[in-house]
Design a protein around this motif. Structure first.
Motif, PDB file in Angstrom:
ATOM      1  N   GLU A   1      -1.309  -5.480  -6.467  1.00  0.00           N
ATOM      2  CA  GLU A   1      -0.319  -5.089  -7.464  1.00  0.00           C
ATOM      3  C   GLU A   1       0.584  -3.967  -6.955  1.00  0.00           C
ATOM      4  N   LYS A   2       0.139  -3.276  -5.899  1.00  0.00           N
ATOM      5  CA  LYS A   2       1.002  -2.264  -5.285  1.00  0.00           C
ATOM      6  C   LYS A   2       1.935  -2.972  -4.311  1.00  0.00           C
ATOM      7  N   LYS A   3       2.920  -3.654  -4.815  1.00  0.00           N
ATOM      8  CA  LYS A   3       3.724  -4.554  -3.996  1.00  0.00           C
ATOM      9  C   LYS A   3       5.189  -4.122  -3.869  1.00  0.00           C
ATOM     10  N   ASN A   4       5.532  -2.959  -4.426  1.00  0.00           N
ATOM     11  CA  ASN A   4       6.919  -2.541  -4.357  1.00  0.00           C
ATOM     12  C   ASN A   4       7.312  -2.038  -2.968  1.00  0.00           C
ATOM     13  N   TYR A   5       6.333  -1.518  -2.206  1.00  0.00           N
ATOM     14  CA  TYR A   5       6.614  -0.915  -0.907  1.00  0.00           C
ATOM     15  C   TYR A   5       5.521  -1.296   0.079  1.00  0.00           C
ATOM     16  N   LEU A   6       5.797  -1.055   1.357  1.00  0.00           N
ATOM     17  CA  LEU A   6       4.759  -1.141   2.373  1.00  0.00           C
ATOM     18  C   LEU A   6       3.826   0.056   2.222  1.00  0.00           C
ATOM     19  N   HIS A   7       2.542  -0.130   2.584  1.00  0.00           N
ATOM     20  CA  HIS A   7       1.563   0.945   2.480  1.00  0.00           C
ATOM     21  C   HIS A   7       0.877   1.151   3.825  1.00  0.00           C
ATOM     22  N   THR A   8       0.784   2.392   4.269  1.00  0.00           N
ATOM     23  CA  THR A   8       0.094   2.701   5.516  1.00  0.00           C
ATOM     24  C   THR A   8      -1.424   2.728   5.300  1.00  0.00           C
ATOM     25  N   ASN A   9      -2.154   2.734   6.413  1.00  0.00           N
ATOM     26  CA  ASN A   9      -3.614   2.825   6.356  1.00  0.00           C
ATOM     27  C   ASN A   9      -4.097   4.261   6.492  1.00  0.00           C
ATOM     28  N   PHE A  10      -3.198   5.217   6.327  1.00  0.00           N
ATOM     29  CA  PHE A  10      -3.581   6.634   6.351  1.00  0.00           C
ATOM     30  C   PHE A  10      -2.828   7.384   5.267  1.00  0.00           C
ATOM     31  N   ARG A  11      -3.379   8.528   4.898  1.00  0.00           N
ATOM     32  CA  ARG A  11      -2.748   9.397   3.906  1.00  0.00           C
ATOM     33  C   ARG A  11      -2.118  10.598   4.600  1.00  0.00           C
ATOM     34  N   LEU A  12      -1.327  11.345   3.857  1.00  0.00           N
ATOM     35  CA  LEU A  12      -0.752  12.588   4.353  1.00  0.00           C
ATOM     36  C   LEU A  12      -1.441  13.765   3.680  1.00  0.00           C
ATOM     37  N   SER A  13      -1.527  14.873   4.387  1.00  0.00           N
ATOM     38  CA  SER A  13      -2.220  16.057   3.871  1.00  0.00           C
ATOM     39  C   SER A  13      -1.230  17.112   3.435  1.00  0.00           C
ATOM     40  N   ALA A  14      -1.386  17.619   2.207  1.00  0.00           N
ATOM     41  CA  ALA A  14      -0.509  18.665   1.698  1.00  0.00           C
ATOM     42  C   ALA A  14      -0.775  20.005   2.371  1.00  0.00           C
ATOM     43  N   SER A  15      -1.930  20.156   2.992  1.00  0.00           N
ATOM     44  CA  SER A  15      -2.270  21.429   3.622  1.00  0.00           C
ATOM     45  C   SER A  15      -1.657  21.580   5.004  1.00  0.00           C
ATOM     46  N   GLY A  16      -1.095  20.510   5.547  1.00  0.00           N
ATOM     47  CA  GLY A  16      -0.490  20.554   6.872  1.00  0.00           C
ATOM     48  C   GLY A  16      -0.611  19.199   7.527  1.00  0.00           C
ATOM     49  N   GLU A  17       0.429  18.790   8.229  1.00  0.00           N
ATOM     50  CA  GLU A  17       0.441  17.426   8.741  1.00  0.00           C
ATOM     51  C   GLU A  17       1.345  17.313   9.965  1.00  0.00           C
TER      52      GLU A  17
END
Length: 325
Positions: A144-160
């Motif tokens: 159902e999350k079909k509006n965009y492509l999705h990566t297999n990793f997340r981003l960190s708000a503490s530093g990236e």
């Protein structure tokens, strides 16, 4: 030195990828004896938040026509997905005059694995944008999350550290950012290499209203805690030109509240909430420090501070029955 005497030393320790080991600066900007691991390297610059902002803006790697134009690493309001959730996201921009196939291009937050997530065979037109959701949950055909492509990793708000590679594995662009508050994005303006912060993210459109950085919350010279008698508390901003506004009633400070000009006398139990402001920078988050003066207690103290309305407002207060009770 020339006489063979040791003038300084440090015991090196193992640190993580894209992190440094730095001497900690004191409140007056001088260097003490303490060292710490950090995700905010500052070569040839002071080991401060301002130093890292300068480094971030002037040491960006970008070589290709496809660039990382904007990223958001702590999102709760922008680009709601089909499942109703808000995820972190990455915006790419084609600054060339021709369409470019992204087949084989990759995004990664791990320099040891540059092909961590690869693009499908899609094309980005000249002057166009494409947004990729960094949910850590790649989408299949029935998702159902079909509006965009999705990566297999997340981003960190503490530093990236985020990098873009072309189909040959050559580095095309890289961002190195430190802590970013919720609702704030990082990106470029007018295709320039320098990175800026945006209080109003603009996915799939040009970035506007840029800020040079995000101010750090004010610190105090006397730590919060329990004291037998009153204390005089000074507020300190890492940005020397910043103005600090504060409150003593638990409310969130704004520029309409008290401007800090001299140490604050805490002669009775209470709290100081403070926020830093400076033109060209995003306001700091709020720092909150509670002081218990002359209080007798035998158990540890936990201080919870919130707006008065969240306690006693008829609709939002947790101590009130409210209209729907």
């Amino acid at each position: 030195n020339k006489m063979g005497l040791v003038v300084d030393s440090v015991v090196l320790r193992e640190v993580g990828t894209d992190r440094s080991y730095a001497r900690v600066t004191d409140e007056d900007g001088s260097y003490g004896d303490e060292w710490q691991e950090t995700d905010s390297p500052t070569p040839r610059l002071p080991n401060t938040g301002e130093g890292f902002v300068t480094y971030m803006q002037t040491n960006v790697v970008t070589t290709g026509q496809i660039i990382i134009n904007e990223i958001m690493v702590s999102n709760s309001t922008v680009l709601q997905e089909g499942d109703g959730e808000y995820y972190d996201w990455i915006e790419l921009y084609n600054r060339s005059d021709a369409a470019v196939s992204l087949a084989g291009y990759s995004l990664s937050d791990d320099q040891n694995n540059p092909s961590k997530w690869k693009f499908e065979d899609i094309t980005i037109g000249a002057g166009e944008y494409i947004v990729v959701i960094a949910s850590g949950e790649p989408v299949d055909g029935e998702d159902e999350k079909k509006n965009y492509l999705h990566t297999n990793f997340r981003l960190s708000a503490s530093g990236e550290v985020l990098a873009l590679y072309d189909s040959s594995g050559a580095l095309q662009d890289r961002y190195m950012i430190t802590f970013t508050p919720k609702g704030v994005s990082v990106g470029r303006v007018d295709e320039r290499n320098e990175l800026y912060f945006f209080s109003v993210p603009t996915p799939k459109t040009a970035n506007v209203n840029a800020f040079a950085g995000v101010l750090e919350p004010p610190s105090v010279d006397i730590r919060a805690g329990s004291y037998d008698s009153g204390v005089e508390v000074s507020l300190i901003s890492s940005a020397s030109d910043a103005s600090i506004y504060y409150t003593l009633d638990g409310s969130e400070p704004s520029e309409n509240d008290m401007l800090y000009t001299q140490p604050i006398s805490m002669s009775a139990t209470g709290m100081i909430r403070a926020r830093a402001y400076l033109d060209g920078y995003i306001n700091s988050e709020i720092s909150t420090n509670s002081y218990f003066v002359g209080e007798t207690h035998s158990l540890p103290i936990l201080s919870v501070v919130t707006e008065n309305d969240y306690l006693f407002d008829e609709t939002n207060g947790i101590y009130m029955l409210g209209p729907n009770a």
